[in-house]
Design an enzyme around this catalytic site. Structure first.
Site, PDB file in Angstrom:
ATOM      1  N   ASN A  88       0.821  -1.203   0.000  1.00  0.00           N
ATOM      2  CA  ASN A  88       0.000   0.000   0.000  1.00  0.00           C
ATOM      3  C   ASN A  88       0.862   1.263   0.000  1.00  0.00           C
ATOM      4  OD1 ASN A  88      -2.327   1.668   0.246  1.00  0.00           O
ATOM      5  ND2 ASN A  88      -3.324   0.125   1.518  1.00  0.00           N
ATOM      6  N   HIS A 118      22.789   1.234  13.040  1.00  0.00           N
ATOM      7  CA  HIS A 118      24.095   1.875  13.192  1.00  0.00           C
ATOM      8  C   HIS A 118      24.744   1.423  14.496  1.00  0.00           C
ATOM      9  CE1 HIS A 118      23.510   4.591   9.798  1.00  0.00           C
ATOM     10  NE2 HIS A 118      22.260   4.680  10.206  1.00  0.00           N
ATOM     11  N   ALA A 161      -1.693  -2.759  13.432  1.00  0.00           N
ATOM     12  CA  ALA A 161      -1.348  -1.394  13.012  1.00  0.00           C
ATOM     13  C   ALA A 161      -0.570  -0.667  14.099  1.00  0.00           C
ATOM     14  CB  ALA A 161      -2.619  -0.622  12.669  1.00  0.00           C
TER      15      ALA A 161
END
Length: 186
Positions: A88, A118, A161
């Site tokens: 999406n 990192h 979500a």
């Protein structure tokens, strides 16, 4: 050059900032920036999107794949996309460490798939730690999810979500939250 470069990258867990390989990586980054700009400028038919993704990834993209723009990636050449995948709007894939999306995966809007981190050591912080992300068959990644480096999302699993996935997700399960945690089996 790109296949050889990807092989060299995939053999490593860490690339320090002053490593000469960054020269070659930056050439691919520049090419990918141009292609993602082209991809995201104006309306594109699904076949046009797949053709540009083929240029970005250096791999065939199945006609069964649907990607809605905008779509972004930094490196692009270390992404593998299976059959029947739906991505999406607003997806960002940071793929220098490798991102594999298997068949029939659904990726919601504004998802981030990150295969790079990192070092915490200040003198090496500009370097990159590489850890492949793998999204297994039939997984569904909800809107605004972030998948962190080195994570595998299990087959048939669902990520709720807004979750931040920091650890591997078992097959056939639902995970959600920040950090994502097991909710239930499917």
């Amino acid at each position: 050059m790109c296949k050889d470069l990807i092989e060299k990258i995939n053999e490593r867990d860490l690339i320090l900032y002053d490593d000469p390989i960054f020269s070659d990586i930056n050439k691919v980054l520049e090419k990918t920036l141009k292609l993602t700009s082209k991809l995201n400028l104006g309306y594109k038919k699904p076949e046009e999107i797949r053709e540009i993704l083929k240029e970005i990834t250096g791999r065939e993209i199945s006609n069964s794949v649907q990607v809605l723009t905008p779509f972004n990636t930094d490196f692009g050449a270390n992404i593998k996309i299976g059959e029947g995948v739906f991505i999406n709007k607003g997806c960002m894939i940071v793929d220098l460490g490798g991102v594999e999306i298997e068949d029939n995966v659904l990726i919601g809007p504004s998802v981030n798939l990150l295969s790079v981190n990192h070092p915490t050591d200040i003198k090496n912080r500009r370097g990159v730690i590489l850890k492949k992300v793998r999204i297994k068959k039939n997984a569904w990644i909800g809107a605004s999810v972030t998948v962190c480096p080195g994570v595998t999302i299990g087959e048939n699993s669902i990520i709720g979500a807004g979750s931040v996935v920091t650890k591997d997700v078992k097959d056939n399960s639902v995970y959600a939250g920040v950090p994502a945690r097991f909710i239930k089996n499917i």
